[in-house]
Write a protein that holds these residues in place. Structure first.
Motif, PDB file in Angstrom:
ATOM      1  N   THR A 248       0.853  -1.183   0.000  1.00 53.36           N
ATOM      2  CA  THR A 248       0.000   0.000   0.000  1.00 53.36           C
ATOM      3  C   THR A 248       0.890   1.234   0.000  1.00 53.36           C
ATOM      4  O   THR A 248       1.708   1.413   0.896  1.00 53.36           O
ATOM      5  N   LEU A 249       0.756   2.065  -1.021  1.00 53.79           N
ATOM      6  CA  LEU A 249       1.533   3.309  -1.071  1.00 53.79           C
ATOM      7  C   LEU A 249       0.938   4.293  -0.071  1.00 53.79           C
ATOM      8  O   LEU A 249      -0.159   4.091   0.445  1.00 53.79           O
ATOM      9  N   SER A 250       1.675   5.388   0.191  1.00 52.74           N
ATOM     10  CA  SER A 250       1.218   6.310   1.233  1.00 52.74           C
ATOM     11  C   SER A 250      -0.126   6.945   0.883  1.00 52.74           C
ATOM     12  O   SER A 250      -0.881   7.351   1.756  1.00 52.74           O
ATOM     13  N   SER A 251      -0.452   6.984  -0.408  1.00 49.50           N
ATOM     14  CA  SER A 251      -1.735   7.567  -0.801  1.00 49.50           C
ATOM     15  C   SER A 251      -2.884   6.589  -0.571  1.00 49.50           C
ATOM     16  O   SER A 251      -4.041   6.931  -0.764  1.00 49.50           O
ATOM     17  N   GLY A 252      -2.550   5.368  -0.188  1.00 47.19           N
ATOM     18  CA  GLY A 252      -3.584   4.370   0.006  1.00 47.19           C
ATOM     19  C   GLY A 252      -3.732   3.446  -1.195  1.00 47.19           C
ATOM     20  O   GLY A 252      -4.395   2.415  -1.133  1.00 47.19           O
ATOM     21  N   ARG A 253      -3.078   3.815  -2.293  1.00 49.42           N
ATOM     22  CA  ARG A 253      -3.140   3.008  -3.499  1.00 49.42           C
ATOM     23  C   ARG A 253      -2.427   1.674  -3.281  1.00 49.42           C
ATOM     24  O   ARG A 253      -1.342   1.630  -2.715  1.00 49.42           O
ATOM     25  N   LYS A 254      -3.063   0.592  -3.755  1.00 50.30           N
ATOM     26  CA  LYS A 254      -2.464  -0.740  -3.588  1.00 50.30           C
ATOM     27  C   LYS A 254      -1.818  -1.191  -4.896  1.00 50.30           C
ATOM     28  O   LYS A 254      -2.388  -0.983  -5.963  1.00 50.30           O
ATOM     29  N   VAL A 255      -0.619  -1.749  -4.804  1.00 51.30           N
ATOM     30  CA  VAL A 255      -0.002  -2.301  -6.012  1.00 51.30           C
ATOM     31  C   VAL A 255       0.567  -3.681  -5.710  1.00 51.30           C
ATOM     32  O   VAL A 255       1.037  -3.949  -4.603  1.00 51.30           O
ATOM     33  N   ALA A 371       3.571   1.652 -10.806  1.00 54.44           N
ATOM     34  CA  ALA A 371       2.207   1.757 -11.309  1.00 54.44           C
ATOM     35  C   ALA A 371       1.951   3.178 -11.829  1.00 54.44           C
ATOM     36  O   ALA A 371       0.908   3.770 -11.563  1.00 54.44           O
ATOM     37  N   ARG A 373       3.239   5.934 -10.909  1.00 56.25           N
ATOM     38  CA  ARG A 373       3.397   7.025  -9.947  1.00 56.25           C
ATOM     39  C   ARG A 373       4.848   7.126  -9.508  1.00 56.25           C
ATOM     40  O   ARG A 373       5.545   6.126  -9.419  1.00 56.25           O
ATOM     41  N   ASP A 380       4.304   7.862  -2.296  1.00 55.92           N
ATOM     42  CA  ASP A 380       3.875   8.528  -3.524  1.00 55.92           C
ATOM     43  C   ASP A 380       3.222   9.873  -3.220  1.00 55.92           C
ATOM     44  O   ASP A 380       2.531  10.448  -4.034  1.00 55.92           O
ATOM     45  N   GLN A 381       3.455  10.356  -2.005  1.00 51.60           N
ATOM     46  CA  GLN A 381       3.019  11.693  -1.606  1.00 51.60           C
ATOM     47  C   GLN A 381       4.215  12.358  -0.957  1.00 51.60           C
ATOM     48  O   GLN A 381       5.135  11.683  -0.519  1.00 51.60           O
TER      49      GLN A 381
END
Ligand code: C2O
Ligand code: CU
Length: 664
Positions: A248-255, A371, A373, A380-381
């Motif tokens: 989970t990236l810091s923005s909440g996006r999952k990859v 992904a 970003r 990613d933030q």
């Protein structure tokens, strides 16, 4: 005019010449002598223009024009002169008198004009498909293809019956000779490579390379790190488990990622000079296998992590233990070298910093595209951090991607104190200056946290990656913003953290800092010299036919190995004939930059492990061969490396028990 611009002009002139010659032929065939004449005149001009551009390009080096001077231009000259002599008078007569109108479409005119068109197109195809160097084989094949096209045209225009046997015979012989020659090693043109070893697998390297008197070869697997740290050092133990994970990236996006210990980047490895670094690599479930390569760290060859060369790839359920002495400070990174393009892109990398750490704030910031970003240090933030004014700050930028990233630091002057883990000499203060970091490269920046500005690190002039806010003076955001505006108006010179950074010029590393003595210079006598011409061409890369990224016309694993002996002073000339950027990387050694496009650096000595070659650039670098082993030398755009742009540097007498035709 720059080499890259001349390369573009050459392509334009070549396309124009081909189009106008072919157009003239088509116009003649359709009995439009006026149009044909006009196109013929343009074709002659375009052909002369190409010759002129090639003459200009020759000034940048023979590598840029070799195939044009030896194949394309002679072919164009012969067919172009023939076409002009045969077609021009007839076309003029056809224009002048109605009675001669049919002359325009006569076979001699049409075939001659189209023939020049085929020759022009053939020369262009040679540049684009074969690249450097043109061999006798490619020259003969080009001639034969043009001749066949002319014969077929003749047949169509003149009708059956009058096939010139002798021409057919010559064409056949030329084509067959060219094809046959393709199966022999190309005659040495001027690629500067040691052709004594035309190798196809590394297993028998020592036998092929060493003189018969040499004692038994040393296997690369015996070149390992020590078992204990240096006096005063400790053992730094790490266990890295390669495994797939949804992160989970810091923005909440999952990859979906390939990770070390479930995280991207992998666990940071830190050590101090004198420590022994011991890393146990386990592969949980990465099916293609995994290794660890210590990018920029000159470890013993057996610890270098190149599958098929220094070890086998570690498959699921297996493990491998790496051990090496931390013998040099600086910022480095590690990454898998098995299927490295995919593996690194998916997340199999991490940072390695050898200290002692600097006082104050010390941030290690690997940049990766995940992904789509930009992910800096796993976020990613923007990373927000409070720093009190007067604090020493060090930012360690690491480019883990395939292409360069541009960084700008707004809000404070700063210094670029180290490149690729080596301190620069006398780095001056920089302000409003962009830093272009090559793929695989590292930059260390330092500054003192100012009292009147926040500081922002931007990646690619888009979003901020790191925001350092003044601890004392920022109780609320409103107050901070107000203070910012007043302060920058007062200071005048220092960029404010919110300034648009796009227009800032890039730093030219070759003029930054102050000169210092180096253990060798361009004036020394070199024991070995190699020239690597980077290009594209049709080739077999690892057995797959493709439009490969080539070195001296070959793709991995058939690029001749660079052979050196321990102690040699080695000079590498790297030429970028292609339209792509190539971050050139040598394992196991730092190289000293001697010149870029013929100009020696005027600033600090530059010791690099990865240097970006822009299209048309020529770099000369040198190193002392003091780290025996078998090493990769490749483009760190790992897509390019995967598609052929990789070769080996081998020390005489070092052997590998592995299959060798690999490198990850
Ligand atoms: Cu970081 Cu062979 O590469
Ligand atoms: Cu490349």
């Amino acid at each position: 005019m720059t080499t890259a611009l001349l390369m573009t002009l050459d392509l334009l002139a070549a396309v124009l010449a081909a189009a106008t010659w072919l157009g003239a032929g088509v116009a003649a065939a359709s009995r439009r002598p006026r149009t044909a004449l006009a196109l013929l005149a343009s074709a002659v001009l375009a052909s002369l223009a190409r010759a002129g551009v090639v003459a200009g390009l020759a000034g940048s080096g023979w590598w840029f024009v070799q195939e044009k001077v030896t194949v394309a231009l002679p072919l164009l000259l012969v067919t172009g002169v023939a076409a002009t002599v045969l077609a021009a008078p007839r076309l003029v007569r056809a224009v002048r008198s109605q009675a001669d109108a049919d002359l325009a479409g006569s076979p001699a005119v049409v075939v001659a004009l189209l023939g020049a068109g085929y020759a022009a197109a053939g020369g262009l195809a040679g540049t684009l498909l074969m690249g450097y160097p043109a061999t006798l084989s490619t020259a003969l094949i080009t001639v034969a293809v043009v001749a066949v096209a002319m014969l077929v045209t003749w047949r169509i225009v003149a009708g059956p019956g009058r096939s010139p046997r002798i021409v057919i015979a010559i064409t056949l012989v030329t084509g067959l000779a060219g094809t046959g020659l393709a199966f022999f090693p190309s005659p040495t043109m001027d690629d500067g490579l040691d052709h004594t070893l035309s190798h196809s697998g590394m297993g028998h390297l020592a036998m092929a390379a060493g003189s018969p008197a040499k004692p038994q070869g040393r296997p690369v697997t015996s070149l390992r790190g020590p078992a204990a740290p240096a006096a005063g050092g400790v053992v730094r133990r790490y266990t890295l488990s390669a495994e797939t994970a949804a992160i989970t990236l810091s923005s909440g996006r999952k990859v979906d990622a390939w990770t070390f210990n479930g995280q991207v980047p992998g666990p940071p490895i830190t050590a101090n000079v004198g420590d022994l670094v011991e890393v146990r690599l386990r592969n949980a479930n990465i099916r293609s296998g995994v290794t660890l390569h210590w990018h920029g760290y000159d470890v013993p060859a057996g610890e270098d992590g190149v599958p098929g060369l220094t070890q086998e790839a570690v498959l699921p359920g297996q493990e491998f233990v790496y051990r090496f002495l931390a013998d040099r400070q600086g910022t480095f990174w590690y990454h898998t070298h098995e299927v490295s393009d995919l593996g690194v892109r998916m997340g199999l990398y991490g940072t390695m910093v050898v200290g002692p750490p600097s006082a104050g704030v010390d941030l290690t910031l690997p940049v990766h595209t995940f992904a789509g970003r930009t992910v800096v240090g796993g976020r990613d933030q923007p990373l927000d951090q409070r720093v009190s004014p007067g604090t020493q700050v060090r930012l360690r930028l690491i480019n883990t991607d395939n292409t360069p990233h541009r960084f700008t630091l707004a809000g404070t002057p700063y210094r670029l104190v180290a490149v690729d883990g080596t301190d620069l000499n006398g780095p001056g203060e920089l302000d409003r200056t962009g830093l272009r970091l090559p793929a695989g490269g590292r930059y260390d920046l330092t500054f003192t946290m100012p009292a009147d500005h926040d500081v922002v690190l931007n990646t690619d002039d888009r979003t901020p990656s790191v925001r350092l806010t003044r601890q004392a003076s920022a109780p609320t955001t409103t107050a901070g913003t107000t203070a910012d505006t007043t302060a920058s108006a007062a200071a005048g010179v220092t960029a404010s953290a919110t300034e648009d950074t796009k227009s800032w010029p890039d730093l030219d590393l070759t003029t930054y800092g102050t000169p210092a003595t180096t253990p060798f210079t361009a004036a020394d006598t070199f024991d070995r010299r190699f020239t690597l011409v980077l290009d594209r061409g049709l080739s077999l890369a690892g057995g797959r036919p493709m439009y490969a990224y080539t070195v001296n016309g070959h793709a991995f694993p058939s690029i001749p190995t660079e052979i050196v002996s321990t102690g040699d002073l080695v000079r590498l000339t790297v030429v970028n004939r292609s339209r792509d950027i190539h971050p050139w990387h040598l394992h196991g050694h730092r190289v000293l930059v001697l010149s870029r496009d013929g100009r020696a650096p005027t600033g600090s000595p530059l010791w690099l492990d990865t240097f970006d070659l822009q299209p048309g650039e020529v770099w000369e670098v040198a190193f002392r061969a003091t780290n025996p082993g078998l090493w990769m030398n490749h483009c760190h755009n790992l897509v390019h490396a995967d598609q052929g742009m990789a070769l080996h540097l081998a020390y005489e007498g070092v052997t590998t028990p592995f299959h060798g035709a690999h490198g990850g």
